[in-house]
Scaffold this active site. Structure first.
Site, PDB file in Angstrom:
ATOM      1  N   ALA A  53       0.820  -1.215   0.000  1.00 38.06           N
ATOM      2  CA  ALA A  53       0.000   0.000   0.000  1.00 38.06           C
ATOM      3  C   ALA A  53       0.846   1.253   0.000  1.00 38.06           C
ATOM      4  O   ALA A  53       1.928   1.295   0.572  1.00 38.06           O
ATOM      5  CB  ALA A  53      -0.918   0.009   1.220  1.00 38.06           C
ATOM      6  N   GLU A 103      -4.482  12.467   0.894  1.00 38.00           N
ATOM      7  CA  GLU A 103      -4.588  13.861   0.416  1.00 38.00           C
ATOM      8  C   GLU A 103      -4.988  13.916  -1.046  1.00 38.00           C
ATOM      9  O   GLU A 103      -5.598  14.870  -1.515  1.00 38.00           O
ATOM     10  CB  GLU A 103      -3.224  14.538   0.544  1.00 38.00           C
ATOM     11  CG  GLU A 103      -2.746  14.681   1.964  1.00 38.00           C
ATOM     12  CD  GLU A 103      -1.289  15.066   1.951  1.00 38.00           C
ATOM     13  OE1 GLU A 103      -0.999  16.277   1.985  1.00 38.00           O
ATOM     14  OE2 GLU A 103      -0.442  14.157   1.866  1.00 38.00           O
TER      15      GLU A 103
END
Lengths: 159, 285, 781
Positions: free
Chosen positions: C733, C738
């Site tokens: 991952a 954001e």
């Protein structure tokens, strides 16, 4: 000072309050029902939404004295005997709560909607929560939760 | 706590008026509170006493008669919007109310409050102006009726005397009147009007009357214009010019005067087409 | 990972959801400590002024007022990267809204009443409100003593006797030559106004100063350890004497990443002889006093070959830092090293200036400068594509970073970086790129499509680190202790999934203590930068491995079986091939007891950690180095409809693709994307601070600062999550928190060109701006 009596989440309550106290302050500071939040203080964000006689209102713009003789329902009364309501469960299932600060107000607006319209259209759901600002979720999961809850209630759930 | 005031429930209109008079200008009527309490919080108003007339029954009534509809001063907007008969009889007014604030605010806010707050952008005003509505008020010296055109005195000022309470808004019935309302906002979510506009087409008189808000110190009612539906493009342009010529928008944090002046003719033309669109079709048939 | 994952990758519901839907979740706003005082602030009405005198006598005399503080008695200079800020204004005020006096009293009403009794005499000074003017020689200096401020050496470079808090340079190749030799050249300038995070819970802190140089705080913060550290440095208090609690947090978005109200709350409590003091920002103060996202003026010069290969890029950024540039300097740095977008550009010069002005100061905000610079970059990409008569998607394909390319800081692009082209292709396909839109809903409306790329790496120090502790419970469950803060992203849920996966137990047996407490929760740098899933995840994996190794050691002894022949599964440990000999965790969590009573082992407590690896400082002259632990790439495509008579814009569809590496929890991941996209829409269409000519903030409330409501979301949206693994990431991952917000304005700006043929370079793209440009063009014709 004013003596007021009101029903909060089904329970009779009394309080002595100054004229200038808002319903939001009464709930949070006197009754320790901190689910309703102050997000703006001017009725624009909906974080303070509770039900007044089953109608969603922004409690920051209602005086405690105005609630005298009336019924108030808050998020703390949504679950019954610890059992989450269909609406609350739907919010969990769709991931409709992220930071959670807007969530009590959202659920109260949704509850008010489902009380007056058990089978609302998409537009009615949007209108019902358009006065509840959320900065985290982008609203999709919240709208989905309310749809889901109304469907489940139609399918024979209690509430 | 919000500010510094006392609170008193009035059990009758007379009691409310007397309390206002006794306070000599230092009291205010608390209806929905959605404007007043915000202004108190922000230090823009500091009444020493709030008088609450919400328990006075007659202020809660909506009565429809063949000649007029009377909306009690304490009827919250949602109650009107959610009344099918009201929506059918007064679609433009229902639209205007629906454009105000949020569901939560409209469950408390009243037309009377919207008018008494007297913002130049008051959304209920333009439709009430073109419908020739009147405001019923009562003071210690008796009751009177103020025509809508005479209600606003300036920015956030009305012609109410300091001891007068609005008791009802009276809208004369007129089956020949077809109305529409448009509001320009900055966002689809709740917003004050950048510009708002109402139109009423009187099919008996064949006149069109327009009222515009947020473009002058008060909402402005234009004189009726004789309708020529044979060429709506030309007619709507004529209406647009009249509208622009009748107001003087300013620039503020919400919008520039330029934008308001640009939006006005667009909305004016849209109102013309909304009200007369099928008339042109039938007159050209 | 070769085995099939049981828990990670599943759409597990948040455990905290129950607290949130019942109102049981308590935020700092909701907390009260016995004896607590309440605070009111007196703010500066001027953008720039000398404080001549402050008269607090009447305020102090009001019954119930316990403390009145002014900046005079608080000679502290604060800041994580640049120590340019005081707790209350001292000698001068530098922005309208700056806190000048703080009052702590028995009730909020008394505090407010007292604040109205304070009178401050000011002598107005010149001010500078535009960073372009602030760069001029002779401009008013917001910080004349800038050269005396402590700052992070070797990383940030303030320029003495100027308004430049930092100048970040990137120098790759030879821009001048490449640009001169380019077949096609362009220059364009862009502007982003300052905006605010608008967390639904405003900043709030309770502090209690305790005897013997100790303090305890409860604060709505993203970074308990940063709060602790900065308070320690500022007040000279040993770290362990400062205890920071972070309860539920109602949104952060970067605005609560650094120090907010904590120092003020602490000094008020200290002055009140240790009574706890609560400071809560009103919504107006949240806008006007607390920090924002910096505005940005950017100018780009781009040169390309006729075949559509960009050869040269020169960017100048003027960041409008506002009155204090603490976080701003790091944004200026990070945006510079990201300043080429996800493209391979051999000759790239960037000058990123962080410039003081007399306005409310900027701080971290989701995207950390990337939304702002990609507004310019992605708009310019479309403009250059048009000059080259190339399709915008194709032009981007010809320039995206590929294996063998290097970034502008000299970092090689590898397969482990993910696949930006796949993201671009995915959104292009989903929006039916190249196929005209359906006809608009009215003759005066037009439709258009636009797309934009995005990229970001965590902007974090080279020594960023994180730790996790896992304790096993008597019932065979586990407690995970971390200091990452879950302020809505779902951090805790993902950590629970990872712990459950690695320990081989059911997820409902894994618990994370919601409240972070620096007394007990192990260190984490800050919950920012989209790095916690990566670093916290790795720390939890290591902690779980530590638990497993302790379990193996004990069971090995208990059963006389070599440790490496033991299987851990279903909350039990057993020798391979002999499940009947399994010992459950519940019999091991506190040690193991033989039948005869002998006991071995002990409480199983595992710890793990993760530190940024291989990062280097950037060369101050060339910007070369390795700033990025990982990059996340993505793209958005949008379809819009514009009413050409009113300027109203309707967002019909937004498709977003991110290369997540591994989707740890699809429900949470999609939630982040949907939410970030809508937050990006806010920046794109409505949000921006409005100041008058004297620098006074005009829209510090929801009446005139509009954020999207449920009515404002796109008609349709789609989220595409790609999984090209990130080496070093937990299960492959990378962070995506954001990224969904970045480049939303760019995609919309590009769609507006498609719809109207008008280049928009300034945000927000509100109805008024759109109509004004439409009319301008009509008048020109």
């Amino acid at each position: 000072m004013h003596d007021i009596q009101l029903t909060v989440n089904g329970k009779a309550e009394r309080a002595q309050v100054p004229a200038t106290m808002t319903l939001l302050e009464l709930l949070r500071d006197r009754f320790a029902l901190t689910g309703a939040k102050e997000g703006c203080g001017i009725g624009e964000c909906g974080a303070c939404t509770v039900l007044l006689n089953d109608v969603p209102v922004t409690s920051c713009l209602i005086l405690a004295v105005e609630a005298d003789g009336h019924r108030v329902d808050t998020i703390e009364g949504e679950a019954v005997c610890g059992e989450l309501s269909i609406l609350q469960q739907a919010f969990i299932d769709t991931g409709a709560a992220q930071c959670g600060f807007c969530t009590p107000g959202m659920i109260m607006s949704a509850r008010g909607l489902l009380l007056r319209k058990p089978n609302p259209s998409h537009e009615e759901i949007v209108e019902a929560i358009a006065g509840n600002l959320c900065r985290c979720t982008g609203y999709e999961a919240i709208l989905e939760a309310i749809h889901l809850a109304s469907q489940r209630m139609q399918d024979g759930g209690a509430s | 706590m919000l500010g510094n005031f006392e609170y008193r429930k009035a059990r009758s209109i007379e009691e409310g008026c007397q309390a206002l008079a006794d306070a000599k200008g230092t009291a205010a009527i608390l209806a929905g509170g959605t404007d007043l309490l915000v202004e108190i919080r922000n230090g823009l108003k500091s009444p020493k006493l709030l008088i609450d007339c919400k328990r006075v029954e007659e202020l809660q009534n909506v009565t429809l008669s063949p000649t007029a509809t009377s909306i009690g001063a304490n009827v919250p907007m949602n109650r009107l919007i959610e009344d099918r008969k009201f929506r059918e009889s007064y679609p433009a007014l229902a639209d205007a109310l629906f454009s105000i604030g949020t569901y939560q605010l409209r469950s408390r806010a009243t037309i009377a409050g919207n008018l008494c707050n007297a913002s130049p952008a008051a959304d209920s005003a333009p439709v009430l102006l073109v419908r020739q509505a009147a405001i019923e008020v009562t003071g210690t010296e008796g009751s009177r009726t103020i025509p809508m055109q005479e209600f606003f005195a300036g920015v956030k000022r009305t012609t109410l005397r300091s001891d007068e309470i609005v008791t009802a808004i009276r809208i004369p019935a007129n089956s020949a009147l077809h109305t529409a309302f448009l509001k320009q906002q900055r966002i689809k979510g709740h917003d004050l009007a950048v510009v708002n506009i109402a139109g009423a087409y009187d099919s008996d008189e064949r006149t069109l009357q327009i009222a515009v808000g947020s473009c002058a110190p008060t909402p402005v009612l234009l004189d009726p214009i004789h309708v020529d539906a044979s060429n709506l493009q030309a007619f709507s342009a004529h209406v647009a010019r009249s509208v622009v010529g009748s107001v003087s928008p300013i620039s503020d944090v919400r919008a520039s005067a330029t934008y308001r002046n640009a939006i006005l003719p667009t909305l004016a033309k849209r109102i013309v087409f909304q009200l007369l669109g099928d008339k042109e079709a039938s007159s050209n048939a | 990972m070769s085995r099939e994952l049981q828990v990670v990758g599943r759409p597990i519901d948040r455990a905290d959801a129950i607290d949130k839907v019942t109102g049981a979740a308590r935020y700092t706003h909701d907390l009260a400590i016995p004896g607590m005082l309440h605070t009111a602030l007196v703010l500066s009405p001027h953008a720039s002024a000398r404080i001549v005198s402050i008269d607090t006598a009447k305020a102090e005399a009001l019954p119930g007022v316990r403390v009145v503080l002014t900046g005079d008695g608080l000679c502290y200079q604060l800041g994580l990267y640049m120590q340019d800020k005081c707790i209350l204004a001292r000698d001068v005020v530098r922005y309208q809204g700056e806190a000048v006096v703080a009052i702590a009293a028995d009730t909020p009403d008394i505090a407010r009443a007292a604040s109205q009794l304070v009178s401050v005499e000011y002598e107005e000074l010149p001010s500078v409100l535009d960073p372009r003017e602030a760069m001029d020689d002779g401009a008013h200096l917001v910080h004349p003593d800038l050269h005396t401020y402590d700052h992070m050496q070797g990383v940030f470079f303030p320029k003495a006797h100027s308004n430049i808090a930092h100048h970040q340079k990137i120098r790759k190749g030879d821009f001048d030559q490449a640009f001169a030799n380019a077949d096609v050249r362009m220059t364009a300038s862009f502007y982003n106004p300052p905006v605010q995070h608008v967390p639904m819970e405003t900043h709030a802190t309770i502090a209690q100063a305790l005897p013997q140089q100790r303090a305890e705080l409860w604060t709505s913060s993203q970074s308990p350890y940063t709060v602790r550290h900065l308070l320690s440095v500022c007040f000279g208090i040993p770290h362990a004497n400062l205890r920071v609690h972070v309860p539920y947090v109602g949104g952060g978005f970067g605005g609560k990443a650094g120090l907010g109200l904590e120092p003020l709350a602490y000094v008020l409590s200290r002055a009140a002889n240790g009574r706890p003091v609560k400071v809560v920002a009103t919504r107006e103060q949240e806008f006007n006093t607390l920090p924002s996202r910096q505005g940005l003026h950017s100018t780009l010069e781009i040169g390309a070959t006729r075949n559509g290969k960009i050869t040269s890029l020169k960017s100048t950024y003027l960041w409008d830092a506002g009155a204090y540039a603490d976080y701003g300097v790091n944004i200026g740095r990070a945006a510079a090293y990201s300043g080429a977008g996800p493209y391979s550009i051999d000759n790239c010069w960037i000058d990123s200036y962080v410039v003081y002005t007399n306005k409310v100061f900027g701080t971290a905000y989701r995207g950390f400068g990337h939304l702002e610079v990609l507004w310019g970059i992605e708009r310019a990409m479309d403009q250059m594509a048009r000059k080259l008569a190339l399709d915008p998607a194709e032009f981007r394909r010809r320039n995206l970073l590929r294996e063998g390319d290097t970034t502008i800081t000299g970092e090689p692009f590898t397969p482990g970086h993910g696949k930006p082209q796949e993201c671009l292709d995915a959104v292009a396909e989903a929006i039916a790129w190249g196929i005209p839109s359906d006809p608009p809903t009215a003759p005066h409306k037009v439709r258009g499509k636009g797309l934009a790329m995005l990229h970001k790496a965590p902007a974090m120090p080279t020594n960023t680190s994180c730790a996790a502790v896992i304790k096993l419970d008597e019932d065979g469950g586990a407690d995970v202790l971390i200091s990452g803060v879950d302020y809505g992203q779902g951090t805790y849920t993902v950590m629970r999934q990872i712990a459950a996966e690695e320990l081989g137990i059911a997820i409902d047996k894994v618990h994370i203590t919601w409240e972070c407490d620096t007394a007990f929760s192990p260190y984490d740098w800050q919950t920012v930068a989209s790095r916690f899933a990566y670093m916290g995840g790795n720390a939890v994996i290591e902690a779980a491995a530590d638990c497993r190794s302790q379990l193996r050691a004990v069971v090995s002894q208990a059963l006389s079986v070599p440790a490496d022949q033991l299987i851990l599964e279903g909350g039990k440990v057993y020798p391979s091939g002999a499940p009947d000999r399994a010992i459950p965790y519940s019999k091991l969590a506190l040690g193991y007891t033989f039948e005869n009573g002998n006991s071995i082992g002990g409480p199983v407590i595992g710890h793990g950690r993760c530190i940024a690896t291989g990062l280097t400082h950037l060369d101050p002259d060339t910007g070369q180095g390795l700033p990025a632990q990982f990059w996340t790439y993505g793209a958005h495509a949008v379809e819009i409809e514009v009413d050409t008579q009113t300027g109203e814009i309707e967002v019909l569809n937004i498709v977003s693709a991110l290369d997540a590496g591994k989707v740890l929890n699809p429900k949470l991941c999609v939630g982040q994307v949907v939410g970030g996209v809508v937050q990006g829409l806010g920046s794109a269409l409505w949000e921006g601070f409005v100041f008058d000519e004297n620098g006074r903030f005009l829209n510090p409330a929801f009446v005139d600062y509009k954020i999207p409501t449920a009515k404002d979301i796109p008609h349709h949206s789609q989220q595409i999550l790609l999984e090209n693994p990130q080496p070093g990431g937990p299960y492959g991952a990378r962070g995506i928190a954001e990224h969904p917000m970045i480049s939303i304005p760019s995609a919309i700006g590009n769609a507006l060109y498609d719809a109207l043929g008008i280049e928009f370079t300034t945000l927000p793209l509100n109805y008024e701006r759109i109509l004004s440009r439409i009319r301008e063009r009509a008048e020109a014709n």
